[in-house]
Design a protein around this motif. Structure first.
Motif, PDB file in Angstrom:
ATOM      1  N   UNK A 163       0.416  -0.828  -0.097  1.00 48.70           N
ATOM      2  CA  UNK A 163      -0.076  -0.153   0.006  1.00 48.70           C
ATOM      3  C   UNK A 163       1.215   1.331  -0.115  1.00 48.70           C
ATOM      4  N   UNK A 164       1.952   1.241   0.710  1.00 50.68           N
ATOM      5  CA  UNK A 164       2.823   2.487   0.856  1.00 50.68           C
ATOM      6  C   UNK A 164       3.834   2.089  -0.599  1.00 50.68           C
ATOM      7  N   UNK A 165       3.767   1.642  -1.432  1.00 52.90           N
ATOM      8  CA  UNK A 165       4.287   1.606  -2.479  1.00 52.90           C
ATOM      9  C   UNK A 165       3.420   2.207  -3.848  1.00 52.90           C
ATOM     10  N   UNK A 166       1.874   2.276  -3.226  1.00 53.91           N
ATOM     11  CA  UNK A 166       1.071   1.591  -4.633  1.00 53.91           C
ATOM     12  C   UNK A 166       0.316   3.609  -4.077  1.00 53.91           C
ATOM     13  N   UNK A 167       0.776   3.960  -2.782  1.00 55.36           N
ATOM     14  CA  UNK A 167       0.665   5.877  -2.819  1.00 55.36           C
ATOM     15  C   UNK A 167       1.844   6.172  -2.667  1.00 55.36           C
ATOM     16  N   UNK A 168       2.749   5.786  -3.103  1.00 56.17           N
ATOM     17  CA  UNK A 168       3.954   6.161  -4.306  1.00 56.17           C
ATOM     18  C   UNK A 168       3.702   6.392  -5.016  1.00 56.17           C
ATOM     19  N   UNK A 169       3.648   5.608  -6.013  1.00 58.29           N
ATOM     20  CA  UNK A 169       3.265   5.843  -7.096  1.00 58.29           C
ATOM     21  C   UNK A 169       1.998   6.575  -7.461  1.00 58.29           C
ATOM     22  N   UNK A 170       1.266   6.907  -6.482  1.00 57.78           N
ATOM     23  CA  UNK A 170       0.135   7.651  -7.022  1.00 57.78           C
ATOM     24  C   UNK A 170       1.057   9.217  -6.954  1.00 57.78           C
ATOM     25  N   UNK A 171       1.567   9.702  -5.983  1.00 55.11           N
ATOM     26  CA  UNK A 171       2.666  10.826  -5.266  1.00 55.11           C
ATOM     27  C   UNK A 171       3.145  11.125  -7.423  1.00 55.11           C
ATOM     28  N   UNK A 172       3.892  10.037  -7.188  1.00 53.13           N
ATOM     29  CA  UNK A 172       4.938  10.418  -8.693  1.00 53.13           C
ATOM     30  C   UNK A 172       3.770  10.748  -9.911  1.00 53.13           C
ATOM     31  N   UNK A 173       2.616   9.905  -9.654  1.00 55.09           N
ATOM     32  CA  UNK A 173       1.935  10.124 -11.058  1.00 55.09           C
ATOM     33  C   UNK A 173       1.263  11.791 -11.149  1.00 55.09           C
ATOM     34  N   UNK A 174       1.501  12.859  -9.615  1.00 54.57           N
ATOM     35  CA  UNK A 174       0.785  13.741  -9.678  1.00 54.57           C
ATOM     36  C   UNK A 174       2.140  14.673  -9.775  1.00 54.57           C
ATOM     37  N   UNK A 175       3.073  14.002  -9.742  1.00 56.33           N
ATOM     38  CA  UNK A 175       3.973  15.029 -10.062  1.00 56.33           C
ATOM     39  C   UNK A 175       4.176  15.430 -11.217  1.00 56.33           C
ATOM     40  N   UNK A 176       4.549  13.519 -12.087  1.00 59.00           N
ATOM     41  CA  UNK A 176       4.721  13.998 -13.461  1.00 59.00           C
ATOM     42  C   UNK A 176       3.139  15.064 -14.362  1.00 59.00           C
ATOM     43  N   UNK A 177       2.293  14.326 -13.723  1.00 59.66           N
ATOM     44  CA  UNK A 177       1.344  15.374 -14.554  1.00 59.66           C
ATOM     45  C   UNK A 177       1.660  17.159 -14.416  1.00 59.66           C
ATOM     46  N   UNK A 178       2.756  17.251 -13.538  1.00 61.34           N
ATOM     47  CA  UNK A 178       3.172  18.695 -13.757  1.00 61.34           C
ATOM     48  C   UNK A 178       3.916  18.334 -13.529  1.00 61.34           C
ATOM     49  N   UNK A 179       4.922  17.633 -14.640  1.00 60.38           N
ATOM     50  CA  UNK A 179       6.124  17.713 -15.144  1.00 60.38           C
ATOM     51  C   UNK A 179       6.379  18.326 -17.045  1.00 60.38           C
ATOM     52  N   UNK A 180       6.633  19.803 -16.977  1.00 56.36           N
ATOM     53  CA  UNK A 180       6.836  20.125 -18.552  1.00 56.36           C
ATOM     54  C   UNK A 180       8.179  19.437 -19.195  1.00 56.36           C
ATOM     55  N   UNK A 181       9.322  19.326 -18.010  1.00 55.07           N
ATOM     56  CA  UNK A 181      10.470  18.826 -18.890  1.00 55.07           C
ATOM     57  C   UNK A 181      10.161  17.956 -20.223  1.00 55.07           C
ATOM     58  N   UNK A 182      10.612  18.185 -21.050  1.00 49.22           N
ATOM     59  CA  UNK A 182      11.085  16.763 -22.505  1.00 49.22           C
ATOM     60  C   UNK A 182      10.503  15.663 -21.975  1.00 49.22           C
ATOM     61  N   UNK A 183       9.652  15.008 -22.723  1.00 49.51           N
ATOM     62  CA  UNK A 183       9.279  13.262 -21.933  1.00 49.51           C
ATOM     63  C   UNK A 183       9.704  13.510 -20.481  1.00 49.51           C
TER      64      UNK A 183
END
Length: 225
Positions: A163-183
């Protein structure tokens, strides 16, 4: 206009479902979620409104189906990683990077869905009852990772780690959504640097001196639930 009927063969019905989802996601990206109606989705898919509603009761149900397709695709993509087993860090890196490859084509409009998911009580929240199936697929990925890893860790942490890793992945997704760097290279770098650090912490949990910290951290997790 010829369209599949609700009573069509299952193969044809599945094609229709996919057509509706793909059309909806395209229109959400082009026009925004709020401005896209079920009537507009049906029209763009060359279906009647009644047929569209036969397959999906609402726009939220369409988003749920989209999430579910992504989770299934991610699960298939990591099968070889989980089957091979190995060290915790290697597996986690592979799982998270595979996730980014699955999400990648949808980055342009993913932010629109994050806003919907963040609304308290939203049916498209990853924590909602409606999201149970897609959540379970993702949690199963991390359960298999933890069960198959060769990395030693505190037994109590092992029980809670999926469950901790699942929550970590959710955090990664949120950061990824706001990441405007190339690719989204910034997100890749964070994963590549963060995973070895997390692996080190997981390994340290088995040491007696770190036991109090582990117990307190897990107690906090249970409180957050």
């Amino acid at each position: 206009m010829t369209e599949p009927s609700p009573g069509a063969a299952s193969g044809k019905g599945e094609q229709t479902r996919r057509l509706i989802v793909e059309t909806a996601i395209r229109l959400f990206g082009e026009n925004g979620y709020e401005k896209t109606t079920m009537r507009a989705i049906a029209s763009a898919a060359e279906l009647s409104v009644g047929n569209a509603y036969y397959y999906f009761s609402s726009k939220e149900a369409l988003v749920q189906e989209f999430y579910l397709e992504l989770q299934r695709e991610h699960s298939a993509a990591v099968e070889s990683i989980l089957t091979a087993g190995g060290a915790f860090g290697d597996q986690l890196l592979g799982v998270l990077e595979s996730g980014m490859r699955v999400w990648g084509p949808h980055h342009q409009f993913a932010g629109k869905f994050i806003g919907l998911a963040a609304v308290p009580g939203s049916p498209v929240s990853p924590f909602s009852p409606e999201s149970e199936e897609s959540r379970k697929i993702s949690l199963d990925i991390f359960q298999r990772l933890v069960d198959g890893t060769t990395t030693k860790m505190d037994p109590a942490l092992r029980a809670e780690l999926p469950e901790l890793l699942w929550l970590l992945q959710l955090g990664v997704v949120v950061y990824w959504v706001h990441d405007e760097s190339p690719d989204q290279t910034k997100t890749h770098k964070i994963i590549q640097r963060g995973v070895p650090y997390l692996e080190h912490l997981v390994g340290l949990s088995r040491l007696k001196v770190f036991r109090p910290v582990t117990v307190q951290g897990l107690a906090l997790l249970r409180m957050l639930r």
